[in-house]
Design a protein around this motif. Structure first.
Motif, PDB file in Angstrom:
ATOM      1  N   GLY A 209       0.827  -1.196   0.000  1.00  0.00           N
ATOM      2  CA  GLY A 209       0.000   0.000   0.000  1.00  0.00           C
ATOM      3  C   GLY A 209       0.860   1.244   0.000  1.00  0.00           C
ATOM      4  N   ALA A 210       0.255   2.400  -0.270  1.00  0.00           N
ATOM      5  CA  ALA A 210       0.936   3.691  -0.221  1.00  0.00           C
ATOM      6  C   ALA A 210       0.132   4.615   0.690  1.00  0.00           C
ATOM      7  CB  ALA A 210       1.075   4.283  -1.625  1.00  0.00           C
ATOM      8  N   TYR A 211       0.824   5.313   1.613  1.00  0.00           N
ATOM      9  CA  TYR A 211       0.148   6.041   2.677  1.00  0.00           C
ATOM     10  C   TYR A 211       0.716   7.446   2.807  1.00  0.00           C
ATOM     11  CZ  TYR A 211      -0.892   1.168   3.644  1.00  0.00           C
ATOM     12  OH  TYR A 211      -1.275  -0.135   3.512  1.00  0.00           O
ATOM     13  N   SER A 212      -0.116   8.352   3.272  1.00  0.00           N
ATOM     14  CA  SER A 212       0.332   9.724   3.485  1.00  0.00           C
ATOM     15  C   SER A 212       1.023   9.899   4.832  1.00  0.00           C
ATOM     16  CB  SER A 212      -0.860  10.679   3.393  1.00  0.00           C
ATOM     17  OG  SER A 212      -1.853  10.332   4.353  1.00  0.00           O
ATOM     18  N   ASP A 213       0.835   8.963   5.743  1.00  0.00           N
ATOM     19  CA  ASP A 213       1.403   9.029   7.093  1.00  0.00           C
ATOM     20  C   ASP A 213       2.587   8.060   7.183  1.00  0.00           C
ATOM     21  OD1 ASP A 213       2.020   8.764   9.810  1.00  0.00           O
ATOM     22  OD2 ASP A 213      -0.057   9.074  10.420  1.00  0.00           O
ATOM     23  N   ARG A 214       3.785   8.603   7.384  1.00  0.00           N
ATOM     24  CA  ARG A 214       4.985   7.756   7.442  1.00  0.00           C
ATOM     25  C   ARG A 214       4.934   6.785   8.609  1.00  0.00           C
ATOM     26  NH1 ARG A 214      10.624  10.764   7.520  1.00  0.00           N
ATOM     27  NH2 ARG A 214      10.104  11.014   5.309  1.00  0.00           N
ATOM     28  N   ARG A 215       4.461   7.219   9.752  1.00  0.00           N
ATOM     29  CA  ARG A 215       4.415   6.337  10.927  1.00  0.00           C
ATOM     30  C   ARG A 215       3.471   5.158  10.693  1.00  0.00           C
ATOM     31  NH1 ARG A 215       3.316  10.470  15.735  1.00  0.00           N
ATOM     32  NH2 ARG A 215       1.920  11.267  14.108  1.00  0.00           N
ATOM     33  N   ALA A 216       2.340   5.435  10.044  1.00  0.00           N
ATOM     34  CA  ALA A 216       1.407   4.351   9.734  1.00  0.00           C
ATOM     35  C   ALA A 216       2.058   3.350   8.782  1.00  0.00           C
ATOM     36  CB  ALA A 216       0.129   4.907   9.120  1.00  0.00           C
TER      37      ALA A 216
ATOM     38  N   GLN B 252       2.363  15.111  -4.514  1.00  0.00           N
ATOM     39  CA  GLN B 252       2.423  14.906  -3.070  1.00  0.00           C
ATOM     40  C   GLN B 252       3.308  13.708  -2.731  1.00  0.00           C
ATOM     41  OE1 GLN B 252      -1.285  13.747  -1.266  1.00  0.00           O
ATOM     42  NE2 GLN B 252      -1.902  12.503  -3.011  1.00  0.00           N
ATOM     43  N   PHE B 253       3.866  13.729  -1.529  1.00  0.00           N
ATOM     44  CA  PHE B 253       4.706  12.636  -1.062  1.00  0.00           C
ATOM     45  C   PHE B 253       3.849  11.544  -0.436  1.00  0.00           C
ATOM     46  CE2 PHE B 253       8.104  15.838  -1.248  1.00  0.00           C
ATOM     47  CZ  PHE B 253       9.081  15.091  -1.862  1.00  0.00           C
ATOM     48  N   LEU B 254       4.176  10.314  -0.796  1.00  0.00           N
ATOM     49  CA  LEU B 254       3.534   9.157  -0.193  1.00  0.00           C
ATOM     50  C   LEU B 254       4.615   8.220   0.344  1.00  0.00           C
ATOM     51  CD1 LEU B 254       0.785   8.337  -2.860  1.00  0.00           C
ATOM     52  CD2 LEU B 254       0.450   9.438  -0.628  1.00  0.00           C
ATOM     53  N   PHE B 255       4.213   7.359   1.253  1.00  0.00           N
ATOM     54  CA  PHE B 255       5.134   6.403   1.858  1.00  0.00           C
ATOM     55  C   PHE B 255       4.645   4.999   1.512  1.00  0.00           C
ATOM     56  CE2 PHE B 255       4.984  10.285   4.287  1.00  0.00           C
ATOM     57  CZ  PHE B 255       6.311  10.677   4.239  1.00  0.00           C
ATOM     58  N   ARG B 256       5.389   4.377   0.623  1.00  0.00           N
ATOM     59  CA  ARG B 256       4.983   3.099   0.052  1.00  0.00           C
ATOM     60  C   ARG B 256       5.592   1.952   0.851  1.00  0.00           C
ATOM     61  NH1 ARG B 256       6.145   1.989  -6.242  1.00  0.00           N
ATOM     62  NH2 ARG B 256       8.332   2.172  -5.641  1.00  0.00           N
ATOM     63  N   VAL B 257       4.786   0.969   1.231  1.00  0.00           N
ATOM     64  CA  VAL B 257       5.272  -0.231   1.915  1.00  0.00           C
ATOM     65  C   VAL B 257       5.499  -1.306   0.852  1.00  0.00           C
ATOM     66  CG1 VAL B 257       4.793  -2.017   3.632  1.00  0.00           C
ATOM     67  CG2 VAL B 257       4.025   0.350   4.026  1.00  0.00           C
ATOM     68  N   ILE B 258       6.751  -1.736   0.724  1.00  0.00           N
ATOM     69  CA  ILE B 258       7.091  -2.751  -0.262  1.00  0.00           C
ATOM     70  C   ILE B 258       7.675  -3.978   0.431  1.00  0.00           C
ATOM     71  CG2 ILE B 258       7.438  -1.145  -2.173  1.00  0.00           C
ATOM     72  CD1 ILE B 258      10.439  -1.311  -1.651  1.00  0.00           C
ATOM     73  N   VAL B 259       7.493  -5.114  -0.203  1.00  0.00           N
ATOM     74  CA  VAL B 259       7.980  -6.390   0.325  1.00  0.00           C
ATOM     75  C   VAL B 259       8.823  -7.051  -0.754  1.00  0.00           C
ATOM     76  CG1 VAL B 259       7.338  -8.614   1.323  1.00  0.00           C
ATOM     77  CG2 VAL B 259       5.875  -6.612   1.691  1.00  0.00           C
ATOM     78  N   GLY B 260      10.012  -7.496  -0.380  1.00  0.00           N
ATOM     79  CA  GLY B 260      10.880  -8.146  -1.362  1.00  0.00           C
ATOM     80  C   GLY B 260      12.334  -7.778  -1.142  1.00  0.00           C
ATOM     81  N   PRO B 261      13.175  -7.934  -2.171  1.00  0.00           N
ATOM     82  CA  PRO B 261      12.826  -8.279  -3.547  1.00  0.00           C
ATOM     83  C   PRO B 261      12.655  -9.784  -3.757  1.00  0.00           C
ATOM     84  CG  PRO B 261      15.177  -7.976  -3.387  1.00  0.00           C
ATOM     85  CD  PRO B 261      14.619  -7.669  -2.019  1.00  0.00           C
ATOM     86  N   TRP B 262      12.030 -10.125  -4.903  1.00  0.00           N
ATOM     87  CA  TRP B 262      11.845 -11.511  -5.307  1.00  0.00           C
ATOM     88  C   TRP B 262      12.477 -11.700  -6.676  1.00  0.00           C
ATOM     89  CZ3 TRP B 262       9.797 -14.100  -1.322  1.00  0.00           C
ATOM     90  CH2 TRP B 262       9.070 -13.356  -0.377  1.00  0.00           C
ATOM     91  N   PRO B 263      13.086 -12.853  -6.948  1.00  0.00           N
ATOM     92  CA  PRO B 263      13.856 -13.020  -8.186  1.00  0.00           C
ATOM     93  C   PRO B 263      13.027 -13.251  -9.432  1.00  0.00           C
ATOM     94  CG  PRO B 263      13.945 -15.025  -6.895  1.00  0.00           C
ATOM     95  CD  PRO B 263      13.240 -14.008  -6.046  1.00  0.00           C
TER      96      PRO B 263
END
Length: 275
Positions: free
Chosen positions: A209-216, A238-249
């Motif tokens: 997801g991408a969020y406007s609140d860095r702490r969240a 606007q700046f967003l804070f994206r939660v990413i998982v990985g990397p995967w090959p």
């Protein structure tokens, strides 16, 4: 950036029919959930009778809790096209295997203990009849597991269940490291990923997801485990804070992770290509 997100969404859609789903954050030895077999092939008549090879008796049986570590070997061109114990033709390019006592045909999950690569194989033949080895792999299976050049390697074999009428083989995960060290740079204080080093150009990530609140965003990354991190992005001014998982090959491994992220409550999770 929007073009990359659209490309990620298209890739995710292309893989959404995959039934396999990895156990996220459970370690490379955690059991996977292979595709469900709704129309299993019948056990081939005669393959469950005790038999003798070189003076030793083998007694095939249903073994729902079969889970064994031992050596795997592989066989290729010299057997290609010959009939297996089920009557199927051996295809060295298919994901198949031979086992001494498991039902024929059936499915097993095989993990290379050295690199974490994992496949689901269709067991359709008997063998190997060497005391130190527990399974014989097709050439394709050995290649997927990273055992092709060395010939023999230590694996873990788990019984999955009855096989479908045809096929059933699948690559479940590749966990080997690649030579390059590039990956998205997380913001300060983000959870540091512990994934294998993978080239950014060929890698995939899952965007939870991408969020406007860095702490969240940080709290969500912590929930998703040590392969999740937070990345700053700029979208529509606007700046967003994206939660990413990985990397995967590869996209297959990343799609398994995406399905696991969705199961954790992030229904809009996207697959993002590094290319």
């Amino acid at each position: 950036m929007m073009a990359r997100l659209l490309r990620g969404a298209l890739i995710a859609a292309a893989f959404s029919t995959l039934a396999a789903c990895a156990s996220f954050g459970g370690g490379r030895d955690a059991p996977l959930r292979p595709p469900a077999v709704t129309d299993p092939a019948p056990i081939v008549s005669g393959t469950m009778r005790p038999y003798q090879i070189r003076g030793r008796w083998y007694r095939p049986a249903e073994q729902p809790n079969y889970d064994e570590v031992g050596l795997a070997s592989w066989y290729g061109a010299q057997h290609n096209g010959r009939p297996t114990s089920t009557g199927e033709r051996f295809d060295m390019a298919a994901l198949t295997a031979a086992h001494k006592t498991l039902p024929l045909p059936s499915l097993v999950e095989v993990t290379n203990r050295a690199n974490g690569r994992r496949v689901i194989l269709r067991v359709n033949d008997r063998g190997p009849f060497v005391d130190s080895r527990i399974i014989d792999l097709s050439r394709a299976a050995a290649e997927e597991l990273g055992l092709l050049s060395q010939g023999v390697g230590e694996v873990r074999v788990r019984y999955v269940g009855r096989a479908p009428r045809t096929g059933g083989g699948a690559t479940m995960r590749r966990a080997e490291a690649a030579p390059s060290a590039a990956k998205p740079t997380p913001t300060a204080g983000a959870v540091a990923p512990s994934a294998p080093v993978i080239s950014e150009a060929s890698a995939y990530w899952v965007q939870a997801g991408a969020y406007s609140d860095r702490r969240a965003a940080r709290r969500i990354a912590e929930r998703l485990g040590d392969r999740a991190s937070v990345q700053d992005i700029r979208s529509d001014g606007q700046f967003l804070f994206r939660v990413i998982v990985g990397p995967w090959p590869d996209a297959n491994a990343a799609e398994q992770a995406r399905q696991a992220v969705i199961a954790r409550g992030f229904g809009d999770a996207l697959l993002i290509s590094g290319g």
